[in-house]
Design an enzyme around this catalytic site. Structure first.
Site, PDB file in Angstrom:
ATOM      1  N   CYS A 206       0.814  -1.109  -0.111  1.00  0.00           N
ATOM      2  CA  CYS A 206       0.289  -0.004   0.146  1.00  0.00           C
ATOM      3  C   CYS A 206       0.985   1.529   0.221  1.00  0.00           C
ATOM      4  O   CYS A 206       0.134   2.044  -0.693  1.00  0.00           O
ATOM      5  CB  CYS A 206      -1.421   0.052   1.331  1.00  0.00           C
ATOM      6  SG  CYS A 206      -2.337  -1.435   1.239  1.00  0.00           S
ATOM      7  N   CYS A 366      13.629   4.875  -7.113  1.00  0.00           N
ATOM      8  CA  CYS A 366      12.432   4.422  -6.770  1.00  0.00           C
ATOM      9  C   CYS A 366      12.110   4.911  -5.733  1.00  0.00           C
ATOM     10  O   CYS A 366      12.277   6.120  -5.289  1.00  0.00           O
ATOM     11  CB  CYS A 366      11.682   2.848  -7.111  1.00  0.00           C
ATOM     12  SG  CYS A 366      12.320   2.385  -5.438  1.00  0.00           S
TER      13      CYS A 366
END
Ligand SMILES: [Zn+2]
Length: 408
Positions: A206, A366
């Protein structure tokens, strides 16, 4: 068909308790006996996060007498979009303490036991042993498998939930029980449903992919609903069934889950006969990514220096952000170009990078360093021998180099 109640009734309810729980007491299926069972019940909630927040609040409001909170994290501003047991003034506080204080406001008649340590192989059996039922609100695969195995070894039922973006799943696992459908079959465990964790990097968390805040309420309340049914022995619990919820289509589906005779834990020839190394089993990153990242990982401080050198014309490299466009909108490392991970997987990313023989170094990053390590492995395979990735990603950048940017 229901299961026998998990908990014996408490001797009596006080006058105060009768007043508080009157809306339960007048439901014939719950009644005085059901409420006394809740009073006697000991339920452990793992995680006071997205699922744990509504679960803890409704378990407390329902009058579950002893509620354990296993949580070691602290409240972050980005939690408040869904973790409604915590408030603005709790930012920076231990989540377990914040949850305990909120529960005291909802229902001072219940006892809260805080377990502020990370659950691991050394303590999980001891902690679980003090409870009748577990509600699993964890968000990572290593802990989920550990919870499943520990609950199985102790014969304790647990209610599992999972959430991602608009999709939720819930089930109840009690593999030492016999199904209540009259078939005589034994109930499955989580490993019967999911024998192997997904390959590392394939299923975003999530934190990487996002979650609709209110989805936590939908799934967390299902978990409490199932917990109450098991504790009091009413209704038909989700044991042996998987609930799948699609918030966009507004659709609930139920699938039967059968015991897998070949299950490594509860099958006929089990190979998991004690707690295992769950981090290794689930792998933080794939072997290929780990190999690629070894010796080819730079820190954000190194990157900061490299960017300054690039500005002065002392070196040349391409900084590539492999996150998704909506993440790039939230924060970014200055000078990075966006090429999402999917383009590395389908091969189109290479068209956007300088060719290998140009000799320009490629630096990947990232959010945290997992996706960039996966992309680094792809680049190495394409011949970019001096490519590197940034350990800790943009999270480390914001924490250590540029706190003016928001985190997420
Ligand atoms: Zn199993």
């Amino acid at each position: 068909m229901s299961f026998p109640p998990l908990v014996e009734p408490a001797a009596e309810l006080t006058v105060e308790e009768v007043r508080r729980y009157s809306r339960h007491l007048i439901i014939p299926d719950v009644g005085m006996a059901g409420q006394k069972r809740l009073k006697n019940a000991r339920v452990l909630v793992i995680g006071a996060g997205g699922l744990g927040s509504p679960a803890l609040m409704y378990l407390a409001a329902a009058g579950v007498g002893t509620i354990g909170v296993a949580e070691f994290d602290e409240v972050d501003e980005s939690n408040l979009q869904r973790q409604i047991i915590h408030g603005q003034s709790d930012i920076g506080r231990p989540k377990a303490e914040s949850a305990r204080d909120s529960i005291a406001q909802i229902n001072p008649l219940v006892t809260v036991v805080v377990h502020p340590e990370r659950l691991d192989n050394d303590n999980v059996l001891d902690v679980f042993g003090g409870y009748d039922l577990i509600v699993d609100g964890t968000d990572n695969f290593a802990t989920r498998y550990m919870v499943n195995d520990a609950a199985f070894f102790l014969g304790i039922p647990y209610v599992w939930g999972s959430i991602y973006r608009f999709d939720g799943q819930a089930s109840a696992f009690w593999p030492t029980a016999t199904l209540a459908d009259g078939s005589g079959a034994e109930a499955p465990c989580y490993r019967c449903l999911y024998p192997e964790p997904p390959p590392p990097g394939m299923v975003p968390s999530c934190a990487e992919g996002g979650v609709l805040g209110v989805l936590c309420a939908a799934i967390g309340s299902i978990q409490v609903n199932e917990a109450i049914k098991l504790l009091t022995g009413i209704g038909e619990p989700l044991v042996g069934r998987l609930m799948i919820y699609d918030a966009l289509e507004m659709e609930y589906r139920k699938l039967k889950v059968r015991k897998d005779p070949a299950c490594a834990l509860c099958g006929e020839n089990p190979t998991v006969t004690g707690l295992i190394d769950y981090d290794t089993f689930c792998g933080a990153i794939s072997d290929a990514a780990a190999d690629a990242a070894a010796g080819h990982t730079i820190s954000v401080s190194q990157l900061d220096l490299m960017l300054k050198e690039r500005e002065n014309g002392e070196r040349d490299f391409v900084l590539v952000d492999v996150r998704e466009p909506n993440e790039f909108e939230i924060n970014r490392i200055p000078g990075a170009v966006l090429v999402p991970k999917g383009e590395f997987l389908n091969g189109t990313a290479l068209e956007k990078l300088p060719p290998v023989d140009a000799g320009t170094q490629v630096v990947l990053h990232c959010k945290s360093g997992v996706r960039s390590a996966e992309c680094l492995a792809i680049l190495k395979g394409a011949g970019y021998d001096d490519a590197v990735h940034v350990g800790g990603g943009v999270v480390a950048w914001v924490n250590q180099i540029d706190p003016s940017q928001p985190s997420y």
